[in-house]
Design a protein around this motif. Sequence first.
Motif, PDB file in Angstrom:
ATOM      1  N   ASP A 227      21.839   4.979   7.976  1.00  0.00           N
ATOM      2  CA  ASP A 227      21.535   6.371   8.324  1.00  0.00           C
ATOM      3  C   ASP A 227      20.853   7.103   7.171  1.00  0.00           C
ATOM      4  O   ASP A 227      21.139   8.281   6.894  1.00  0.00           O
ATOM      5  CB  ASP A 227      22.797   7.122   8.745  1.00  0.00           C
ATOM      6  CG  ASP A 227      23.387   6.590  10.030  1.00  0.00           C
ATOM      7  OD1 ASP A 227      22.602   6.143  10.896  1.00  0.00           O
ATOM      8  OD2 ASP A 227      24.625   6.613  10.175  1.00  0.00           O
ATOM      9  N   GLU A 228      19.948   6.396   6.485  1.00  0.00           N
ATOM     10  CA  GLU A 228      19.162   6.949   5.377  1.00  0.00           C
ATOM     11  C   GLU A 228      20.018   7.371   4.196  1.00  0.00           C
ATOM     12  O   GLU A 228      19.601   8.182   3.370  1.00  0.00           O
ATOM     13  CB  GLU A 228      18.295   8.128   5.852  1.00  0.00           C
ATOM     14  CG  GLU A 228      17.349   7.750   6.971  1.00  0.00           C
ATOM     15  CD  GLU A 228      16.505   8.913   7.428  1.00  0.00           C
ATOM     16  OE1 GLU A 228      16.480   9.959   6.754  1.00  0.00           O
ATOM     17  OE2 GLU A 228      15.860   8.790   8.485  1.00  0.00           O
ATOM     18  N   SER A 229      21.207   6.796   4.055  1.00  0.00           N
ATOM     19  CA  SER A 229      22.047   7.061   2.894  1.00  0.00           C
ATOM     20  C   SER A 229      21.773   6.081   1.756  1.00  0.00           C
ATOM     21  O   SER A 229      22.016   6.401   0.593  1.00  0.00           O
ATOM     22  CB  SER A 229      23.534   6.988   3.265  1.00  0.00           C
ATOM     23  OG  SER A 229      23.875   8.042   4.147  1.00  0.00           O
ATOM     24  N   VAL A 230      21.288   4.892   2.077  1.00  0.00           N
ATOM     25  CA  VAL A 230      20.912   3.901   1.073  1.00  0.00           C
ATOM     26  C   VAL A 230      19.421   3.613   1.225  1.00  0.00           C
ATOM     27  O   VAL A 230      18.973   3.169   2.291  1.00  0.00           O
ATOM     28  CB  VAL A 230      21.727   2.608   1.231  1.00  0.00           C
ATOM     29  CG1 VAL A 230      21.243   1.548   0.237  1.00  0.00           C
ATOM     30  CG2 VAL A 230      23.211   2.881   1.019  1.00  0.00           C
ATOM     31  N   LEU A 231      18.662   3.873   0.176  1.00  0.00           N
ATOM     32  CA  LEU A 231      17.216   3.689   0.184  1.00  0.00           C
ATOM     33  C   LEU A 231      16.867   2.527  -0.738  1.00  0.00           C
ATOM     34  O   LEU A 231      17.238   2.528  -1.919  1.00  0.00           O
ATOM     35  CB  LEU A 231      16.506   4.960  -0.283  1.00  0.00           C
ATOM     36  CG  LEU A 231      16.965   6.275   0.354  1.00  0.00           C
ATOM     37  CD1 LEU A 231      16.181   7.445  -0.219  1.00  0.00           C
ATOM     38  CD2 LEU A 231      16.834   6.230   1.872  1.00  0.00           C
ATOM     39  N   LEU A 232      16.150   1.552  -0.215  1.00  0.00           N
ATOM     40  CA  LEU A 232      15.704   0.390  -0.988  1.00  0.00           C
ATOM     41  C   LEU A 232      14.187   0.468  -1.106  1.00  0.00           C
ATOM     42  O   LEU A 232      13.481   0.440  -0.092  1.00  0.00           O
ATOM     43  CB  LEU A 232      16.142  -0.899  -0.298  1.00  0.00           C
ATOM     44  CG  LEU A 232      17.654  -1.014  -0.029  1.00  0.00           C
ATOM     45  CD1 LEU A 232      17.959  -2.296   0.741  1.00  0.00           C
ATOM     46  CD2 LEU A 232      18.444  -0.957  -1.333  1.00  0.00           C
ATOM     47  N   ARG A 233      13.701   0.536  -2.330  1.00  0.00           N
ATOM     48  CA  ARG A 233      12.297   0.869  -2.572  1.00  0.00           C
ATOM     49  C   ARG A 233      11.628  -0.196  -3.444  1.00  0.00           C
ATOM     50  O   ARG A 233      12.170  -0.600  -4.478  1.00  0.00           O
ATOM     51  CB  ARG A 233      12.217   2.233  -3.254  1.00  0.00           C
ATOM     52  CG  ARG A 233      10.835   2.766  -3.486  1.00  0.00           C
ATOM     53  CD  ARG A 233      10.906   4.137  -4.143  1.00  0.00           C
ATOM     54  NE  ARG A 233      11.489   5.146  -3.258  1.00  0.00           N
ATOM     55  CZ  ARG A 233      11.694   6.409  -3.616  1.00  0.00           C
ATOM     56  NH1 ARG A 233      11.393   6.804  -4.848  1.00  0.00           N
ATOM     57  NH2 ARG A 233      12.221   7.269  -2.753  1.00  0.00           N
ATOM     58  N   ALA A 234      10.447  -0.667  -3.028  1.00  0.00           N
ATOM     59  CA  ALA A 234       9.619  -1.571  -3.819  1.00  0.00           C
ATOM     60  C   ALA A 234       8.365  -0.820  -4.239  1.00  0.00           C
ATOM     61  O   ALA A 234       7.663  -0.249  -3.393  1.00  0.00           O
ATOM     62  CB  ALA A 234       9.259  -2.816  -3.020  1.00  0.00           C
ATOM     63  N   LYS A 235       8.065  -0.828  -5.560  1.00  0.00           N
ATOM     64  CA  LYS A 235       6.951  -0.052  -6.089  1.00  0.00           C
ATOM     65  C   LYS A 235       5.965  -0.965  -6.817  1.00  0.00           C
ATOM     66  O   LYS A 235       6.370  -1.866  -7.561  1.00  0.00           O
ATOM     67  CB  LYS A 235       7.483   1.012  -7.067  1.00  0.00           C
ATOM     68  CG  LYS A 235       8.435   1.989  -6.447  1.00  0.00           C
ATOM     69  CD  LYS A 235       9.097   2.875  -7.485  1.00  0.00           C
ATOM     70  CE  LYS A 235       8.119   3.783  -8.183  1.00  0.00           C
ATOM     71  NZ  LYS A 235       8.824   4.758  -9.060  1.00  0.00           N
ATOM     72  N   LEU A 236       4.697  -0.697  -6.644  1.00  0.00           N
ATOM     73  CA  LEU A 236       3.638  -1.391  -7.364  1.00  0.00           C
ATOM     74  C   LEU A 236       2.690  -0.332  -7.904  1.00  0.00           C
ATOM     75  O   LEU A 236       2.230   0.536  -7.157  1.00  0.00           O
ATOM     76  CB  LEU A 236       2.886  -2.347  -6.441  1.00  0.00           C
ATOM     77  CG  LEU A 236       1.747  -3.150  -7.080  1.00  0.00           C
ATOM     78  CD1 LEU A 236       2.285  -4.114  -8.140  1.00  0.00           C
ATOM     79  CD2 LEU A 236       0.957  -3.908  -6.009  1.00  0.00           C
ATOM     80  N   GLY A 237       2.418  -0.395  -9.218  1.00  0.00           N
ATOM     81  CA  GLY A 237       1.587   0.648  -9.787  1.00  0.00           C
ATOM     82  C   GLY A 237       1.034   0.292 -11.145  1.00  0.00           C
ATOM     83  O   GLY A 237       1.014  -0.877 -11.556  1.00  0.00           O
ATOM     84  N   GLY A 275      -0.751  -1.408 -18.179  1.00  0.00           N
ATOM     85  CA  GLY A 275      -0.765  -2.587 -17.325  1.00  0.00           C
ATOM     86  C   GLY A 275      -0.148  -2.320 -15.969  1.00  0.00           C
ATOM     87  O   GLY A 275       0.522  -1.306 -15.747  1.00  0.00           O
ATOM     88  N   VAL A 276      -0.355  -3.237 -15.055  1.00  0.00           N
ATOM     89  CA  VAL A 276       0.225  -3.168 -13.709  1.00  0.00           C
ATOM     90  C   VAL A 276       1.710  -3.485 -13.801  1.00  0.00           C
ATOM     91  O   VAL A 276       2.140  -4.332 -14.579  1.00  0.00           O
ATOM     92  CB  VAL A 276      -0.484  -4.159 -12.772  1.00  0.00           C
ATOM     93  CG1 VAL A 276       0.177  -4.188 -11.389  1.00  0.00           C
ATOM     94  CG2 VAL A 276      -1.958  -3.798 -12.645  1.00  0.00           C
ATOM     95  N   PHE A 277       2.529  -2.780 -13.006  1.00  0.00           N
ATOM     96  CA  PHE A 277       3.961  -3.046 -13.010  1.00  0.00           C
ATOM     97  C   PHE A 277       4.506  -3.138 -11.594  1.00  0.00           C
ATOM     98  O   PHE A 277       3.942  -2.584 -10.637  1.00  0.00           O
ATOM     99  CB  PHE A 277       4.731  -1.979 -13.804  1.00  0.00           C
ATOM    100  CG  PHE A 277       4.860  -0.652 -13.109  1.00  0.00           C
ATOM    101  CD1 PHE A 277       5.947  -0.370 -12.285  1.00  0.00           C
ATOM    102  CD2 PHE A 277       3.907   0.338 -13.278  1.00  0.00           C
ATOM    103  CE1 PHE A 277       6.084   0.842 -11.647  1.00  0.00           C
ATOM    104  CE2 PHE A 277       4.033   1.571 -12.643  1.00  0.00           C
ATOM    105  CZ  PHE A 277       5.128   1.827 -11.830  1.00  0.00           C
TER     106      PHE A 277
END
Length: 299
Positions: A227-237, A275-277
């Motif tokens: 219910d949007e209480s745990v957010l799992l995020r993958a980031k590329l930048g 650099g890219v991370f």
Amino acid sequence: MLFFPFFSSAQEYVDILRIGYGQTFNNNFEGTDSSTFVKFLDAGFTFPIVINEKQALITGADFSRNNLQLFPDAEYTSLFSTNLKLGLASTWSEKWSSTIVLLPKIASDYKNISNDDFYSGGFALLKFQKNKNLKYRFGVYASQEAFGLFTTPILGWYYLSPNKRFEMDMSLPISADVSYKLGITTVGVDYFGIGRSYNVHYENRPTLYADLSSLEFAGYLQFNALDESVLLRAKLGYSSNNYEMYAEGEKLDLGVSAFSFGDDRTQLNPSLNGGVFLKFEAIYRFHIKETSKSQEPSQ
């Protein structure tokens, strides 16, 4: 329910816990054939404690660890920062509110910790509720660092669209986050930039410090669980992290945002290219309005 009086009708949640881990793929030392990569771990905890209907204490702590080579072909060094958060959130009227937070910290390689590794800082924000979807922020951030005083103004806003899909959380020039919700997933872009320093202790050598200038730009894909209480995020930048090394005691007159005044220091290592991370984050989000409504007695 207890959090509810201290947040606008636009922002309906508090991020209680945030954990992130990632690394850059390659950072070259300028003018050399050497390179390194940066591994980073960060965690943050924030918890408001209600005093009365118009005031709440802000408590919490943040921890970070960056691991990299500070000089070409040198051993990898871990740089740590731990800060406490203690502040006060106040509501003055339906339109105006404020937040003041102190941020004392220890920042070094955590070898032979002394008083020189302790620093003080904090921020103050004045917030104006334009309407139920938009809030403006005005404030200042300041921190004592190994190189002297660093400070920056904060100008920003928080906006949540009426359909609650499009969100903007801006505190420039420090951070920005723009996202769009697609059901169980969210796509977004974010930015984070700040100046930091860490004392570095070498055996039988003078103490140095690393002056970190950090600008990070990333896109992310987020999975909204429970219910949007745990957010799992993958980031590329892309990260422009540059760890400039200086002798202890070398200072500049003043650092304001991206500008340095009175800087006649002698840099001891080659500058580090960006650099890219890749980074993964997990966030525990407490939803205020939904909880308060679910606890109302049935009619």
